[in-house]
Design a protein around this motif. Structure first.
Motif, short mmCIF file in Angstrom:
data_model
loop_
_atom_site.label_atom_id
_atom_site.label_comp_id
_atom_site.label_asym_id
_atom_site.label_seq_id
_atom_site.Cartn_x
_atom_site.Cartn_y
_atom_site.Cartn_z
N GLN A 54 0.82 -1.21 0.00
CA GLN A 54 0.00 0.00 0.00
C GLN A 54 0.86 1.27 0.00
O GLN A 54 0.36 2.37 0.20
CB GLN A 54 -0.92 0.01 1.23
CG GLN A 54 -1.78 -1.22 1.37
CD GLN A 54 -2.68 -1.43 0.16
OE1 GLN A 54 -3.32 -0.50 -0.31
NE2 GLN A 54 -2.71 -2.64 -0.34
N SER A 139 -1.33 9.14 9.90
CA SER A 139 -1.62 10.02 8.76
C SER A 139 -2.98 9.67 8.18
O SER A 139 -3.54 8.60 8.43
CB SER A 139 -0.54 9.85 7.67
OG SER A 139 -0.69 8.58 7.05
N GLU A 140 -3.52 10.58 7.39
CA GLU A 140 -4.80 10.32 6.73
C GLU A 140 -4.68 9.13 5.77
O GLU A 140 -5.61 8.34 5.64
CB GLU A 140 -5.30 11.57 5.99
CG GLU A 140 -5.78 12.65 6.95
CD GLU A 140 -6.87 12.15 7.91
OE1 GLU A 140 -7.82 11.46 7.47
OE2 GLU A 140 -6.75 12.42 9.12
N HIS A 141 -3.53 9.01 5.11
CA HIS A 141 -3.31 7.88 4.20
C HIS A 141 -3.35 6.56 4.97
O HIS A 141 -4.00 5.61 4.53
CB HIS A 141 -1.98 8.04 3.45
CG HIS A 141 -1.70 6.95 2.47
ND1 HIS A 141 -1.96 7.07 1.12
CD2 HIS A 141 -1.22 5.70 2.64
CE1 HIS A 141 -1.63 5.94 0.52
NE2 HIS A 141 -1.17 5.11 1.42
N ALA A 144 -6.86 5.72 5.95
CA ALA A 144 -7.65 5.23 4.82
C ALA A 144 -7.34 3.76 4.53
O ALA A 144 -8.24 2.95 4.32
CB ALA A 144 -7.40 6.09 3.59
N VAL A 145 -6.05 3.41 4.53
CA VAL A 145 -5.66 2.02 4.27
C VAL A 145 -6.16 1.11 5.39
O VAL A 145 -6.71 0.04 5.13
CB VAL A 145 -4.12 1.91 4.10
CG1 VAL A 145 -3.67 0.46 4.09
CG2 VAL A 145 -3.69 2.62 2.83
#
Length: 159
Positions: A54, A139-141, A144-145
């Motif tokens: 990812q 983190s936002e990433h 999300a994952v």
């Protein structure tokens, strides 16, 4: 007439992902079973492989590692049945809870098709700042994952 190769379909699970792992002969103990300490190692490798796929990697610089800079706060594992043979298996990984700085994920060490459970457990990670080693938000990433791996209870069906 042409014959097209049939690609095997990856086993599916109702939540999370199955990540393939390989047990090697030298991981078996004197009784011919996968040594208990190897289960968490395979889980770690499977989870790292998933996150690496990812876009999350550690390349030698903790400050640049971002969300990969995390520590284990808690680990629980229950051994259900031994692994007696080297070969292909899988680790089923999913997220149980995603907090501001912590992540609780569940796992099963299982047969390659996900049908037989050999061990299961959960592990809590805490994201830490590379300099201070204090908890810091994901983190936002990463959120999300992790959200894609969240285990959702099936909706109740109306009677």
């Amino acid at each position: 007439m042409t014959v097209e190769a049939v690609q095997p379909t990856a086993p599916t699970v109702p939540y999370g992902r199955l990540v393939p792992v390989t047990v090697h002969f030298d991981e078996l103990d004197a009784l011919g079973m996968l040594h208990n300490s190897r289960f968490p190692l395979h889980v770690e490798r499977a989870f790292t492989q998933y996150w690496s796929g990812q876009g999350f990697r550690f390349e030698g610089d903790w400050e640049a590692a971002g969300d990969m800079c995390n520590v284990v706060k808690d680990l629980h594992i229950t051994y259900e049945q031994p692994v007696h043979l080297p070969g292909e298996y899988a680790v089923h990984v999913w997220v149980e809870e995603l907090g501001r700085t912590s992540l609780t994920y569940g796992f099963r060490f299982c047969s390659a098709d996900g049908g037989t459970t050999h061990a299961l457990g959960r592990r809590v990670l805490v994201r830490v700042d590379a300099r201070t080693r204090r908890p810091t938000p994901w983190s936002e990433h990463a959120r999300a994952v992790a959200g894609e791996l969240l285990r959702h209870e099936p909706a109740a069906t109306a009677a």
